[in-house]
Scaffold this motif. Structure first.
Motif, PDB file in Angstrom:
ATOM      1  N   THR A 101       0.812  -1.207   0.000  1.00  0.00           N
ATOM      2  CA  THR A 101       0.000   0.000   0.000  1.00  0.00           C
ATOM      3  C   THR A 101       0.850   1.263   0.000  1.00  0.00           C
ATOM      4  O   THR A 101       0.537   2.227  -0.690  1.00  0.00           O
TER       5      THR A 101
ATOM      6  N   MET B 179      -4.480   6.922   1.316  1.00  0.00           N
ATOM      7  CA  MET B 179      -4.986   5.813   0.525  1.00  0.00           C
ATOM      8  C   MET B 179      -6.315   5.389   1.133  1.00  0.00           C
ATOM      9  O   MET B 179      -6.372   4.961   2.277  1.00  0.00           O
TER      10      MET B 179
ATOM     11  N   GLU C 248      -8.551   3.238  -0.654  1.00  0.00           N
ATOM     12  CA  GLU C 248      -8.895   1.879  -1.081  1.00  0.00           C
ATOM     13  C   GLU C 248      -7.939   1.435  -2.177  1.00  0.00           C
ATOM     14  O   GLU C 248      -7.488   2.235  -2.985  1.00  0.00           O
ATOM     15  N   VAL C 249      -7.672   0.140  -2.196  1.00  0.00           N
ATOM     16  CA  VAL C 249      -6.937  -0.498  -3.283  1.00  0.00           C
ATOM     17  C   VAL C 249      -7.737  -1.723  -3.670  1.00  0.00           C
ATOM     18  O   VAL C 249      -8.171  -2.486  -2.809  1.00  0.00           O
TER      19      VAL C 249
ATOM     20  N   MET D 148      -6.619   2.369  -7.360  1.00  0.00           N
ATOM     21  CA  MET D 148      -6.450   2.917  -6.019  1.00  0.00           C
ATOM     22  C   MET D 148      -7.235   4.214  -5.910  1.00  0.00           C
ATOM     23  O   MET D 148      -7.336   4.966  -6.872  1.00  0.00           O
TER      24      MET D 148
END
Length: 177
Positions: free
Chosen positions: A7, A103, A105-106, A116
């Protein structure tokens, strides 16, 4: 594929992509900027509403400052360089300040590409003509970036901008946030 890169590395790649994209916009390199958009791009700036504290959202789901797809963005860019673009001739001078990258969401898309969602804060400075007056626009952006990060690179698939303003105090929205 997502787990292998981590991430933090993806966030750093997303951050570099968004900074490069902002630089293209600030320098008026719209053809290069358009190459960074996916064919299914959604570019939305909903109108902020003043609502009670317990309302479901302070943003309209029906009214937008901008609600664009690739065709309408292409039309806006083409109009920028036409003889009929009085709103942006001479062009505005802009500077995008992006901070506080997170971040959100991935995931993998149905085609197997990495997507992403990067949230960041935006401050946009805009000046025009020889006037000492300037515009400031602030808000939060939620950008969905799609790609592999390899030879094909990253592309912007969705931009959702939550402005801090209920009314935009700029004379025209001939620029991109």
């Amino acid at each position: 594929m997502i787990v292998e890169r981590g991430t933090e590395q993806l966030l750093q790649e997303g951050q570099h992509f968004l900074i490069h994209e902002a630089e293209l916009l600030d320098n008026g390199k719209y053809a290069e900027w358009m190459a960074l958009l996916t064919s299914d791009i959604r570019y939305q700036i909903p109108i902020r509403l003043t609502r009670e504290r317990h309302a479901p959202s302070p943003f309209s789901d029906q009214a937008f400052h901008m609600n664009e797809n690739l065709a309408s963005i292409q039309m806006r860019v083409e109009r920028t360089f036409s003889d009929y673009n009085w709103a942006e001739d001479p062009p505005s001078r802009t500077r995008h300040f992006l901070t506080n990258f997170r971040m959100a969401e991935v995931r993998e898309s149905s085609e197997g590409a990495v997507e992403m969602v990067v949230v960041s804060n935006l401050l946009l400075f805009r000046s025009r003509f020889d006037s000492p007056a300037y515009d400031l626009v602030s808000g939060e952006r939620e950008d969905t970036i799609r790609g592999s990060g390899s030879a094909g690179g990253w592309k912007l698939a969705k931009r959702f901008v939550r402005l801090d303003h209920t009314t935009m105090g700029i004379s025209s929205l001939g620029i991109f946030l």
